[in-house]
Structures are given as C-alpha cells and as structure tokens.
Design a protein around this motif. Structure first.
Motif, PDB file in Angstrom:
ATOM      1  N   LEU A   2       0.867  -1.177   0.000  1.00 22.81           N
ATOM      2  CA  LEU A   2       0.000   0.000   0.000  1.00 22.81           C
ATOM      3  C   LEU A   2       0.896   1.216   0.000  1.00 22.81           C
ATOM      4  O   LEU A   2       2.006   1.170   0.517  1.00 22.81           O
ATOM      5  CB  LEU A   2      -0.892   0.002   1.249  1.00 22.81           C
ATOM      6  CG  LEU A   2      -1.672  -1.293   1.496  1.00 22.81           C
ATOM      7  CD1 LEU A   2      -2.413  -1.219   2.830  1.00 22.81           C
ATOM      8  CD2 LEU A   2      -2.659  -1.558   0.351  1.00 22.81           C
ATOM      9  N   LYS A   3       0.403   2.305  -0.593  1.00 21.28           N
ATOM     10  CA  LYS A   3       1.193   3.543  -0.641  1.00 21.28           C
ATOM     11  C   LYS A   3       0.387   4.650  -0.004  1.00 21.28           C
ATOM     12  O   LYS A   3      -0.796   4.812  -0.326  1.00 21.28           O
ATOM     13  CB  LYS A   3       1.492   3.874  -2.108  1.00 21.28           C
ATOM     14  CG  LYS A   3       1.906   5.322  -2.385  1.00 21.28           C
ATOM     15  CD  LYS A   3       3.363   5.551  -2.077  1.00 21.28           C
ATOM     16  CE  LYS A   3       3.779   7.007  -2.171  1.00 21.28           C
ATOM     17  NZ  LYS A   3       3.947   7.496  -3.521  1.00 21.28           N
ATOM     18  N   VAL A   4       1.020   5.388   0.890  1.00 23.01           N
ATOM     19  CA  VAL A   4       0.337   6.558   1.443  1.00 23.01           C
ATOM     20  C   VAL A   4       1.216   7.794   1.281  1.00 23.01           C
ATOM     21  O   VAL A   4       2.443   7.708   1.290  1.00 23.01           O
ATOM     22  CB  VAL A   4      -0.045   6.372   2.934  1.00 23.01           C
ATOM     23  CG1 VAL A   4      -0.959   5.181   3.123  1.00 23.01           C
ATOM     24  CG2 VAL A   4       1.174   6.248   3.817  1.00 23.01           C
ATOM     25  N   PHE A   5       0.555   8.921   1.133  1.00 19.08           N
ATOM     26  CA  PHE A   5       1.234  10.214   1.031  1.00 19.08           C
ATOM     27  C   PHE A   5       0.970  10.997   2.310  1.00 19.08           C
ATOM     28  O   PHE A   5      -0.189  11.119   2.729  1.00 19.08           O
ATOM     29  CB  PHE A   5       0.660  11.024  -0.143  1.00 19.08           C
ATOM     30  CG  PHE A   5       0.986  10.477  -1.505  1.00 19.08           C
ATOM     31  CD1 PHE A   5       2.149  10.845  -2.157  1.00 19.08           C
ATOM     32  CD2 PHE A   5       0.114   9.598  -2.134  1.00 19.08           C
ATOM     33  CE1 PHE A   5       2.451  10.350  -3.427  1.00 19.08           C
ATOM     34  CE2 PHE A   5       0.407   9.089  -3.397  1.00 19.08           C
ATOM     35  CZ  PHE A   5       1.578   9.473  -4.044  1.00 19.08           C
ATOM     36  N   LEU A   6       2.029  11.544   2.902  1.00 24.19           N
ATOM     37  CA  LEU A   6       1.845  12.427   4.045  1.00 24.19           C
ATOM     38  C   LEU A   6       1.796  13.883   3.586  1.00 24.19           C
ATOM     39  O   LEU A   6       1.767  14.794   4.405  1.00 24.19           O
ATOM     40  CB  LEU A   6       2.941  12.207   5.090  1.00 24.19           C
ATOM     41  CG  LEU A   6       3.020  10.772   5.643  1.00 24.19           C
ATOM     42  CD1 LEU A   6       4.023  10.679   6.779  1.00 24.19           C
ATOM     43  CD2 LEU A   6       1.653  10.252   6.103  1.00 24.19           C
TER      44      LEU A   6
ATOM     45  N   VAL B 270       5.714   4.890   2.103  1.00 32.88           N
ATOM     46  CA  VAL B 270       5.285   6.208   2.582  1.00 32.88           C
ATOM     47  C   VAL B 270       6.068   7.333   1.890  1.00 32.88           C
ATOM     48  O   VAL B 270       7.304   7.307   1.859  1.00 32.88           O
ATOM     49  CB  VAL B 270       5.486   6.335   4.113  1.00 32.88           C
ATOM     50  CG1 VAL B 270       4.726   7.556   4.651  1.00 32.88           C
ATOM     51  CG2 VAL B 270       5.043   5.081   4.859  1.00 32.88           C
ATOM     52  N   HIS B 271       5.333   8.319   1.379  1.00 35.41           N
ATOM     53  CA  HIS B 271       5.940   9.571   0.900  1.00 35.41           C
ATOM     54  C   HIS B 271       5.994  10.510   2.105  1.00 35.41           C
ATOM     55  O   HIS B 271       4.959  10.916   2.627  1.00 35.41           O
ATOM     56  CB  HIS B 271       5.086  10.174  -0.219  1.00 35.41           C
ATOM     57  CG  HIS B 271       5.605  11.492  -0.722  1.00 35.41           C
ATOM     58  ND1 HIS B 271       5.881  11.735  -2.048  1.00 35.41           N
ATOM     59  CD2 HIS B 271       5.907  12.646  -0.073  1.00 35.41           C
ATOM     60  CE1 HIS B 271       6.324  12.976  -2.194  1.00 35.41           C
ATOM     61  NE2 HIS B 271       6.344  13.559  -0.999  1.00 35.41           N
ATOM     62  N   CYS B 272       7.209  10.852   2.528  1.00 31.58           N
ATOM     63  CA  CYS B 272       7.396  11.588   3.782  1.00 31.58           C
ATOM     64  C   CYS B 272       7.767  13.052   3.550  1.00 31.58           C
ATOM     65  O   CYS B 272       8.933  13.382   3.307  1.00 31.58           O
ATOM     66  CB  CYS B 272       8.486  10.911   4.607  1.00 31.58           C
ATOM     67  SG  CYS B 272       8.043   9.261   5.129  1.00 31.58           S
TER      68      CYS B 272
ATOM     69  N   PHE C  12       9.851   6.074   0.972  1.00 34.28           N
ATOM     70  CA  PHE C  12      10.147   6.335  -0.436  1.00 34.28           C
ATOM     71  C   PHE C  12      11.125   7.505  -0.601  1.00 34.28           C
ATOM     72  O   PHE C  12      11.213   8.389   0.235  1.00 34.28           O
ATOM     73  CB  PHE C  12       8.861   6.681  -1.181  1.00 34.28           C
ATOM     74  CG  PHE C  12       8.174   5.492  -1.819  1.00 34.28           C
ATOM     75  CD1 PHE C  12       8.793   4.258  -1.925  1.00 34.28           C
ATOM     76  CD2 PHE C  12       6.896   5.619  -2.345  1.00 34.28           C
ATOM     77  CE1 PHE C  12       8.163   3.177  -2.539  1.00 34.28           C
ATOM     78  CE2 PHE C  12       6.251   4.552  -2.954  1.00 34.28           C
ATOM     79  CZ  PHE C  12       6.894   3.330  -3.050  1.00 34.28           C
ATOM     80  N   HIS C  13      11.788   7.515  -1.701  1.00 33.93           N
ATOM     81  CA  HIS C  13      12.637   8.597  -2.243  1.00 33.93           C
ATOM     82  C   HIS C  13      13.310   9.495  -1.200  1.00 33.93           C
ATOM     83  O   HIS C  13      13.033  10.697  -1.142  1.00 33.93           O
ATOM     84  CB  HIS C  13      11.884   9.434  -3.278  1.00 33.93           C
ATOM     85  CG  HIS C  13      10.452   9.795  -2.952  1.00 33.93           C
ATOM     86  ND1 HIS C  13      10.078  10.289  -1.738  1.00 33.93           N
ATOM     87  CD2 HIS C  13       9.322   9.760  -3.717  1.00 33.93           C
ATOM     88  CE1 HIS C  13       8.775  10.527  -1.763  1.00 33.93           C
ATOM     89  NE2 HIS C  13       8.305  10.208  -2.945  1.00 33.93           N
ATOM     90  N   VAL C  14      14.209   8.902  -0.424  1.00 35.42           N
ATOM     91  CA  VAL C  14      14.969   9.674   0.575  1.00 35.42           C
ATOM     92  C   VAL C  14      15.979  10.560  -0.164  1.00 35.42           C
ATOM     93  O   VAL C  14      16.757  10.082  -0.988  1.00 35.42           O
ATOM     94  CB  VAL C  14      15.693   8.718   1.541  1.00 35.42           C
ATOM     95  CG1 VAL C  14      16.593   9.491   2.504  1.00 35.42           C
ATOM     96  CG2 VAL C  14      14.676   7.886   2.312  1.00 35.42           C
TER      97      VAL C  14
HETATM   98 ZN    ZN Z   1       6.296  10.317  -3.472  1.00 32.66          ZN
END
Ligand code: ZN
Ligand code: URP
Ligand code: ZN
Length: 481
Positions: free
Chosen positions: A150-154, A182-184, A238-240
């Motif tokens: 699952l993907k969530v965006f913060l 998670v997009h942080c 994700f994408h650090v």
């Molecule tokens: Zn993202």
C-alpha cells in the motif's frame, strides 16, 4: 533435442553476493544451469560483459490517473520499452484511489491498461481515503488478489492522509499482511511556506525547493516511522533525498524497527541549482522531495554503504516539457505550486547508479546488483523468482558492458516523455542486451517485444512484512479498528 533453449556464453555472472565466470543455460524462461561449456541451439555471446539480474524497479508511475483529470504520460507499452532499454525487466507501478471513491472504481481500469505491458509488473495500491469500506473490505480483497503493498502520502492535496488515517492504514496492513510505503513530507509546513513564498512574489521553479527544505522531509520521516513503530507495522520510506532523513531511518533500524528505505538516481546527479536554470527550464527538475546538493549526495552514498538505504528505484513519473498537458499544464509562467512534480528515469536508473556507484568507486558491483534488483525483489515479495541469478529463477538478465562510455540523451531513454533531466550526463557502463523470461527483448538498444507479453506478479505472504511482535505495553491496538 538441445538441453537448453538459449545459452549465454562466456560472461561474468554477478549476483548480489557472488561473481562467477560461467555460462547460463535457459530453459522454458527460467535459469536451468550455471556451468562451463553449456550447449544449446541458440547462444548469446557475453564475452567481456557482465551478466546481471534484470533490474527490478519498485517505484514507477505509469498511466496513473490523476484526481484532477488526465494521467501519467508514460503508458505500460512505452514504459516497458524504456525499461528494457535500460536493463529493467520488472516494475511495480501505482493503482490510485480517488478520495471519496472506492478503490475498485480506478483499479479495474488500471488493470486493463497494465495488461498491455511487455515487462512483468505488479501494483502498489495508493490509499487516499481510509474509509471503513476501504479498511475492512477493499484492503483485505486487494491483498487476497496479490497486491501486497500500500502507498500513502503524508503530503500533496488531495492525496495526503492525516496521522489518524495513516494509523488506520498501518493497522489494516498489519492485520492482513502488506508492506506500507510512505511519501514523507509535512503537508501543513509545505502549504504554509508555499503560501508565504507566493505572497512574497517568489513563483519561479527554484522556489519549489524553498517550499520544502530538508526539515519537512526529516520531520515526516520521523513521524512515519514513529507511528509505524506504534502499530508494529513494517514500512518502506520512499525517495529519501538527504542524510538528515536517512539518519532518522538508521536510528530506527538500530533499535530493530522494520523500516527500509529507497533513494533514486535524481538525488545523486541533480541538485536544487538545476531548478534555477533560465526561464521555465527549472520545471524539468521539479520533483518531491526536491533534489538537494553535493553535500547531500555524498551523505546518501554513506547511507547506501551503511545499508540504511537498500533500494534505488527510479520514481519514474513526469510530464513532457513541451505541449500543454505536461510541465506547462498551467502555462509557461505558472508558479512552482502549479507545475506537476516528477522526473522520468526508468531507462537511466541502472546506467546512472552503475556509473556514479561502481565506476566512481562508491560501491562494488555486488552492492549495485543488490540495490537495483535483489533488495527490491526481496522487500516486495518477488524473490527468488526475480532479482537473482539462480537455478529456477526467471531468466530476467542484462548483459552489461562495464566500460562503455555514453552521453545520455532523451532518444536513448526510449520513453514517451519528451525530455530527460539527465541530458548530457556522461556515464560509464551500459546495457547491451536485456532478457525477460528468456526472451531477448533488447539488443544494442533495439527493443522488441509483444504488447501484453508481460505478466502480472501476484505476491503472497512473505517474511519481511511480518510484524516484529514488539508493541508498546504489549497491547495490539490494530485489532480494535
Ligand atoms: Zn512520493
Ligand atoms: O515528484 C515526485 N516524486 N512525483 C511522483 C509522485 C511521488 O511523489 O512519488
Ligand atoms: Zn513516486
């Protein structure tokens, strides 16, 4: 009858741990032998080349519909061509939910689009609305259907989840067995700074970076991990983009939290200065989090070597530079808040990471294989079918010339998006041929495969997504949704 359908002869086979001089025998799309002097009716000469597992890209946005209308320009066909051109053979893309709508409204259409893929593929399901029906009915149904992430965006309107909604998704994933990605970035902080920047007349593309300095990524990374720890639910960040966020991850990993993290090629070769190119050109480099600078790039390599960051994916997304549906959707003088985020990178991922990593001495070639194939396959339940060169694994392979020097151009990327942010970048190391389940799908840059020949990769339960059992006070709140 020949014992093998195809033999790759004379190459140096590289896995995440080993290097061996041997032939690779392929039968019925799988690796059937690793040995000397194998024979087959058909052979592929790999003398002087490395034989690597096909790239596994676990973060790419293909044909993904947008809530405001339209969809990501790269289709599953053009995305497969770009993937094969760059040595990637499997991808995990995003099925998106629209707030206020059931998942199935968009999933069925997305599955139909994906059926034209030539590479093998799976989905992450984006959750934008943690309603009771989504939490109790749709997430369990997705997982039963083999969608195990699952993907969530913060951040991002209208996609973001608040802390309570995020906790509900984490709890559902824990109950049914899925990884949460998670997009942080901190939604309110970015909104607050963006409004202030616009009020001050700072609208140019470079202010995208000013709207989201490293601290908003570090804060959200800390919070994403803390809440996952509270639920005892494995996550991937994700994408650090910076060592400050990576430090949060390293600290959590050291205390035994199941948190993994990816970074992307853009954070090694692009910088905030690119967004300050003349006119509207800076828009080509807008992505979130923003590219940083040389100090952060060096810090990320340290975290790669420490193992904090164990996956490099492309986050391929993006919008063409010309025309009026892509970066210029809101006009050629649009403020940074109206320019679509994202950069394309499916075909560039392996060459950039090999060149910046192996050729420049930051990592060894086994580490490269782990980052781009083995670790993503393990983390997302695709291993050992994908991400490895072993008996029984799918014969997804790349023949790689480690010394070939190439200047990246958009034509070489073979993608639908009309520009590459890496135009003019010189790399050492390039894919010469790509095989997907034993089929030669790219040779000397020429891609050949049938639309629809890719397979959906249904994923079952696996060890990495099992909770640790460490809960505050031993109380499992996720069981009382
Ligand atoms: Zn993202
Ligand atoms: O700017 C980015 N990264 N765009 C793609 C969507 C996302 O946030 O992953
Ligand atoms: Zn993304």
């Amino acid at each position: 009858m020949a014992e093998f359908d195809l033999v790759i002869r004379g190459g140096t086979v590289v896995t995440g741990t080993d290097i061996m001089r041997c032939d690779v025998g392929i039968r019925a799309g799988r690796i059937a032998a690793l040995a000397d002097h194998l024979d087959a009716a058909e052979t592929l000469d790999a003398d002087g080349l490395l034989v690597l597992p096909g790239g596994v890209d676990t973060h790419c946005h293909l044909a993904q519909p947008w809530p405001e209308g339209g969809r990501d320009e790269e289709s599953f066909i053009s995305g497969s061509i770009a993937s094969f051109a760059g040595g990637t053979t499997s991808a995990i893309c995003f099925s998106s939910q629209f707030k206020g709508h059931p998942i199935r409204d968009t999933l069925t259409d997305y599955q139909a689009r994906a059926s034209s893929a030539m590479m093998d593929y799976s989905f992450h399901q984006i959750i934008t609305d943690a309603s009771d029906a989504v939490i109790h009915e749709e997430i369990p149904a997705l997982i039963a259907a083999g969608i195990r992430s699952l993907k969530v965006f913060l951040t991002y309107d209208p996609l973001y989840l608040d802390d309570r909604q995020y906790l509900r998704v984490l709890s559902a994933a824990r109950r049914h067995g899925a990884l949460v990605t998670v997009h942080c970035e901190n939604y309110e902080a970015i909104k607050w700074r963006s409004e202030a920047l616009l009020a001050a007349g700072h609208t140019a593309p470079k202010y995208h970076a000013w709207s989201r300095p490293k601290i908003v990524e570090r804060e959200a990374t800390h919070r994403a991990i803390a809440l996952a720890e509270l639920v005892d639910q494995p996550i991937q960040i994700f994408h650090v983009s910076c060592p400050e966020a990576a430090e949060e991850i390293a600290r959590a990993q050291a205390r035994g939290v199941k948190v993994w993290a990816e970074t992307c090629p853009q954070y090694f070769v692009l910088s905030a200065a690119d967004m300050d190119r003349p006119g509207f050109e800076g828009a080509k480099f807008i992505c979130s989090p923003s590219p940083r600078g040389p100090e952060e790039q060096a810090g990320l390599w340290q975290h790669i070597r420490r193992g904090t960051l164990d996956v490099v994916s492309s986050d391929h997304s993006g919008s063409s530079y010309e025309g009026n549906v892509g970066k210029r959707r809101a006009g050629s003088d649009a403020p940074f808040t109206k320019i679509p985020n994202g950069v394309p990178g499916l075909a560039a991922r392996l060459p950039i990471i090999f060149s910046e990593g192996v050729s420049k001495g930051n990592i060894d070639v086994n580490h490269f294989v782990r980052l781009i194939a083995t670790n993503p396959a393990k983390l997302f339940g695709l291993y050992p079918r994908k991400g490895s060169i072993a008996i029984g694994s799918d014969a997804d392979l790349v023949l790689w010339d480690p010394t070939k020097k190439t200047t990246i151009t958009n034509a070489l990327m073979q993608q639908a998006i009309d520009y590459t942010p890496y135009e003019g970048l010189e790399v050492t190391g390039w894919p010469v041929a790509t095989l997907s389940r034993g089929r030669v799908v790219m040779r000397d840059g020429k891609v050949q495969a049938e639309p629809g020949s890719g397979q959906f990769l249904a994923r079952g339960a696996y060890d990495m997504i099992r909770p640790t059992g460490n809960l505050p006070d031993g109380f499992d709140a996720s069981q009382y949704p």
